[in-house]
Motif scaffolding. Structure first.
Motif, PDB file in Angstrom:
ATOM      1  N   THR A   1       0.950  -1.322   0.084  1.00  0.00           N
ATOM      2  CA  THR A   1      -0.036   0.045   0.060  1.00  0.00           C
ATOM      3  C   THR A   1       1.017   1.137   0.036  1.00  0.00           C
ATOM      4  OG1 THR A   1      -1.853  -1.382   1.202  1.00  0.00           O
ATOM      5  CG2 THR A   1      -1.637   1.149   1.258  1.00  0.00           C
ATOM      6  N   LYS A   2       1.887   1.254   0.800  1.00  0.00           N
ATOM      7  CA  LYS A   2       3.026   2.182   0.990  1.00  0.00           C
ATOM      8  C   LYS A   2       3.523   2.666  -0.488  1.00  0.00           C
ATOM      9  CE  LYS A   2       6.848   4.088   3.718  1.00  0.00           C
ATOM     10  NZ  LYS A   2       7.812   3.520   4.783  1.00  0.00           N
ATOM     11  N   ASN A   3       4.068   1.735  -1.036  1.00  0.00           N
ATOM     12  CA  ASN A   3       4.591   1.715  -2.455  1.00  0.00           C
ATOM     13  C   ASN A   3       3.777   2.381  -3.440  1.00  0.00           C
ATOM     14  OD1 ASN A   3       7.208   1.064  -1.375  1.00  0.00           O
ATOM     15  ND2 ASN A   3       7.028  -1.355  -1.911  1.00  0.00           N
ATOM     16  N   GLU A   4       2.389   1.757  -3.347  1.00  0.00           N
ATOM     17  CA  GLU A   4       1.498   2.261  -4.279  1.00  0.00           C
ATOM     18  C   GLU A   4       1.474   3.803  -3.987  1.00  0.00           C
ATOM     19  OE1 GLU A   4      -1.431  -1.619  -4.586  1.00  0.00           O
ATOM     20  OE2 GLU A   4      -1.923   0.106  -3.607  1.00  0.00           O
ATOM     21  N   LEU A   5       1.768   4.605  -2.955  1.00  0.00           N
ATOM     22  CA  LEU A   5       1.436   5.943  -2.743  1.00  0.00           C
ATOM     23  C   LEU A   5       2.578   6.771  -2.873  1.00  0.00           C
ATOM     24  CD1 LEU A   5      -0.834   5.520   0.564  1.00  0.00           C
ATOM     25  CD2 LEU A   5      -1.746   6.139  -1.829  1.00  0.00           C
ATOM     26  N   GLN A   6       3.720   6.023  -3.099  1.00  0.00           N
ATOM     27  CA  GLN A   6       5.116   6.841  -3.077  1.00  0.00           C
ATOM     28  C   GLN A   6       5.761   6.190  -4.410  1.00  0.00           C
ATOM     29  OE1 GLN A   6       7.436   6.237   0.504  1.00  0.00           O
ATOM     30  NE2 GLN A   6       6.012   7.306   1.439  1.00  0.00           N
ATOM     31  N   PRO A   7       6.727   7.110  -4.925  1.00  0.00           N
ATOM     32  CA  PRO A   7       7.481   6.903  -6.181  1.00  0.00           C
ATOM     33  C   PRO A   7       8.034   5.521  -5.979  1.00  0.00           C
ATOM     34  CG  PRO A   7       7.659   9.154  -5.816  1.00  0.00           C
ATOM     35  CD  PRO A   7       7.098   8.371  -4.291  1.00  0.00           C
ATOM     36  N   SER A   8       8.291   4.836  -7.074  1.00  0.00           N
ATOM     37  CA  SER A   8       8.938   3.556  -6.756  1.00  0.00           C
ATOM     38  C   SER A   8      10.454   3.479  -6.869  1.00  0.00           C
ATOM     39  CB  SER A   8       8.551   2.543  -8.085  1.00  0.00           C
ATOM     40  OG  SER A   8       9.048   3.128  -9.297  1.00  0.00           O
ATOM     41  N   LYS A   9      11.002   4.767  -7.369  1.00  0.00           N
ATOM     42  CA  LYS A   9      12.319   4.949  -7.290  1.00  0.00           C
ATOM     43  C   LYS A   9      12.796   5.856  -6.223  1.00  0.00           C
ATOM     44  CE  LYS A   9      16.462   6.359 -10.156  1.00  0.00           C
ATOM     45  NZ  LYS A   9      16.735   6.770 -11.516  1.00  0.00           N
ATOM     46  N   ARG A  10      13.623   5.770  -5.176  1.00  0.00           N
ATOM     47  CA  ARG A  10      13.953   6.608  -4.008  1.00  0.00           C
ATOM     48  C   ARG A  10      14.618   7.821  -4.855  1.00  0.00           C
ATOM     49  NH1 ARG A  10      18.059   7.324  -0.308  1.00  0.00           N
ATOM     50  NH2 ARG A  10      19.227   5.585  -1.162  1.00  0.00           N
ATOM     51  N   VAL A  11      14.390   9.087  -4.457  1.00  0.00           N
ATOM     52  CA  VAL A  11      14.956  10.166  -4.972  1.00  0.00           C
ATOM     53  C   VAL A  11      16.153  10.708  -4.234  1.00  0.00           C
ATOM     54  CG1 VAL A  11      14.422  12.485  -5.372  1.00  0.00           C
ATOM     55  CG2 VAL A  11      12.666  11.157  -5.541  1.00  0.00           C
ATOM     56  N   GLU A  12      17.183  10.623  -4.826  1.00  0.00           N
ATOM     57  CA  GLU A  12      18.569  11.065  -4.304  1.00  0.00           C
ATOM     58  C   GLU A  12      18.600  12.473  -4.397  1.00  0.00           C
ATOM     59  OE1 GLU A  12      20.566   9.053  -3.092  1.00  0.00           O
ATOM     60  OE2 GLU A  12      20.044   6.986  -3.767  1.00  0.00           O
ATOM     61  N   ALA A  13      19.371  12.935  -3.555  1.00  0.00           N
ATOM     62  CA  ALA A  13      19.464  14.351  -3.152  1.00  0.00           C
ATOM     63  C   ALA A  13      20.132  15.045  -4.537  1.00  0.00           C
ATOM     64  CB  ALA A  13      20.678  14.726  -2.255  1.00  0.00           C
ATOM     65  N   ASN A  14      20.831  14.437  -5.377  1.00  0.00           N
ATOM     66  CA  ASN A  14      21.379  15.228  -6.561  1.00  0.00           C
ATOM     67  C   ASN A  14      20.422  14.892  -7.894  1.00  0.00           C
ATOM     68  OD1 ASN A  14      21.842  12.438  -6.959  1.00  0.00           O
ATOM     69  ND2 ASN A  14      23.952  12.526  -7.489  1.00  0.00           N
ATOM     70  N   VAL A  15      19.489  14.190  -7.516  1.00  0.00           N
ATOM     71  CA  VAL A  15      18.357  14.137  -8.576  1.00  0.00           C
ATOM     72  C   VAL A  15      17.430  15.520  -8.535  1.00  0.00           C
ATOM     73  CG1 VAL A  15      16.480  12.872  -9.576  1.00  0.00           C
ATOM     74  CG2 VAL A  15      18.440  11.600  -8.599  1.00  0.00           C
ATOM     75  N   VAL A  16      17.370  16.169  -7.293  1.00  0.00           N
ATOM     76  CA  VAL A  16      16.616  17.248  -7.272  1.00  0.00           C
ATOM     77  C   VAL A  16      17.455  18.475  -7.772  1.00  0.00           C
ATOM     78  CG1 VAL A  16      15.266  18.686  -5.725  1.00  0.00           C
ATOM     79  CG2 VAL A  16      15.402  16.369  -5.342  1.00  0.00           C
ATOM     80  N   PRO A  17      17.265  19.064  -8.812  1.00  0.00           N
ATOM     81  CA  PRO A  17      18.028  20.029  -9.446  1.00  0.00           C
ATOM     82  C   PRO A  17      18.531  21.220  -8.270  1.00  0.00           C
ATOM     83  CG  PRO A  17      16.192  19.754 -10.612  1.00  0.00           C
ATOM     84  CD  PRO A  17      16.053  19.046  -9.536  1.00  0.00           C
ATOM     85  N   GLU A  18      17.690  21.694  -7.467  1.00  0.00           N
ATOM     86  CA  GLU A  18      18.134  22.755  -6.365  1.00  0.00           C
ATOM     87  C   GLU A  18      19.041  22.180  -5.493  1.00  0.00           C
ATOM     88  OE1 GLU A  18      14.831  21.855  -7.323  1.00  0.00           O
ATOM     89  OE2 GLU A  18      13.501  22.801  -6.175  1.00  0.00           O
TER      90      GLU A  18
END
Length: 383
Positions: free
Chosen positions: A55-72
């Motif tokens: 259920t949790k995975n259905e609500l969240q992105p399947s790929k964990r967001v690394e810090a350097n993936v966020v441009p800022e």
């Protein structure tokens, strides 16, 4: 029949074996019963956990967001990695904005840089001077193809050198010898005239003297000092509330002090000339948000017409327009003065902006800000 002692011992040993077997069987049964109960409990909990995780995975992105993936975050990491000391305004319009101050405004006192810290911007002011001049062009007070002798009759090679040659650094002038003491705009012009020319106009050669002439013409054509004209026609309309000229910089409580960064060692980089020597080409200061406000007003047609903006940005010799370089998919204006370095960048689609102001420039590299801004734009494009 009476049992012998041997038979009695056999019976006792047999009884003990039977009791041991009974106890062992009883323990084995008990262990099996307890193990089964634990297995049922564990299976139930595992199933519940798995259901919750699904259920949790259905609500969240399947790929964990690394810090350097966020441009800022990636840009912030990069600026920290290179030891940037100053203030930045970085924007991908409609997506994100990074506004942040790094390091110290004054290393002796430990005062930190802030978003409203002020910096001398050096030659980055040329695009502002060029914009002010283009206002006079659009008012019909001067023509880009006019020869300079029309306005300065004694100027060397004045019949051949046109106004646009000054704006694009293609005059062919020798550079004047700068003094360190106080001077006046008139004295600067006379010094430029005495220096003469080294070649016919057309070849690109960057020189502050070209913009000293443009600033002087603004005064002659408008009837007011260049600082007063720019304040009234550029700073005020764009609400650039912290922008100003000259030595008043040092009286500003939010002014930054000047340093060089020598491979991580910070050393003083004091002014060595009177600010009047920088007339038209380095005597302006402001905050990073003032630079942003200037860009917004320029590109929206608030200062000059859209046609005038296109002419100002049009690439000429040396990849230079009027105050800005054309580097393919973006324009950049840059300034260096003592320990200050500045860069003002916007892409040609006007969606991405990178503004960097530092008071502790990398003394070991003459092209540091060109590299920094290009890297930041690469991060913005990649993410």
């Amino acid at each position: 029949m009476k049992q012998t002692r041997l038979e009695k011992n056999k019976l006792r040993r047999k009884g003990r074996r039977n009791r041991q077997i009974f106890i062992s069987l009883s323990l084995a049964i008990l262990i099996c019963l307890l193990g089964g109960a634990f297995y049922i409990h564990l299976t139930k909990n595992t199933t519940t956990t798995a259901t919750n995780e699904t259920t949790k995975n259905e609500l969240q992105p399947s790929k964990r967001v690394e810090a350097n993936v966020v441009p800022e975050n990636a840009i912030d990491e990069y600026l920290n990695e290179i030891g940037f000391n100053g203030t930045v305004y970085i924007e991908d319009k409609g997506k994100y904005t990074l506004k942040k101050a790094y390091g110290n405004a004054n290393f002796e006192t430990g005062e930190k840089n802030q978003m409203n810290s002020t910096y001398l911007i050096g030659s980055m002011q040329k695009v502002i001077i060029a914009t002010a001049f283009m206002q006079l062009v659009e008012q019909g007070k001067v023509g880009l193809d006019d020869p300079i002798q029309k306005y300065l009759p004694h100027f060397p090679n004045g019949h051949a050198i046109k106004i646009k040659n000054f704006l694009g650094h293609t005059t062919g002038l020798n550079e004047r010898k700068k003094a360190s003491g106080a001077t006046t705009p008139y004295q600067i012009i006379k010094s430029i005239e005495r220096a003469g020319v080294k070649q016919q106009p057309g070849k690109w050669h960057y020189s502050d003297d070209n913009y000293a002439v443009i600033a002087y013409l603004i005064q002659q054509l408008s009837g007011m000092s260049v600082d007063r004209y720019v304040k009234q026609h550029i700073f005020m309309p764009a609400n650039m509330t912290s922008a100003n000229f000259g030595p008043s910089f040092y009286n500003n409580p939010l002014h930054t002090s000047s340093y060089y960064n020598w491979d991580g060692d910070i050393v003083d980089a004091p002014a060595t000339e009177d600010m009047s020597q920088l007339f038209g080409a380095g005597d302006m200061y402001m905050t990073v948000e003032d630079v942003y406000k200037f860009d917004e007003a320029l590109l929206s047609g608030q200062f000059i017409s859209k046609k005038g903006v296109r002419r100002l940005l049009q690439k000429g010799a040396g990849k230079y327009g009027f105050g800005m370089y054309d580097f393919g998919n973006y324009h950049i204006s840059r300034g260096v003065l003592y320990g200050y370095e500045s860069a003002n960048v916007f892409t040609k689609d006007h969606t991405k902006k990178v503004i960097l102001l530092t008071n502790a420039r990398d003394r070991g590299s003459k092209k540091a800000f060109y590299m920094y801004t290009r890297k930041i734009l690469e991060i913005m494009e990649k993410n």
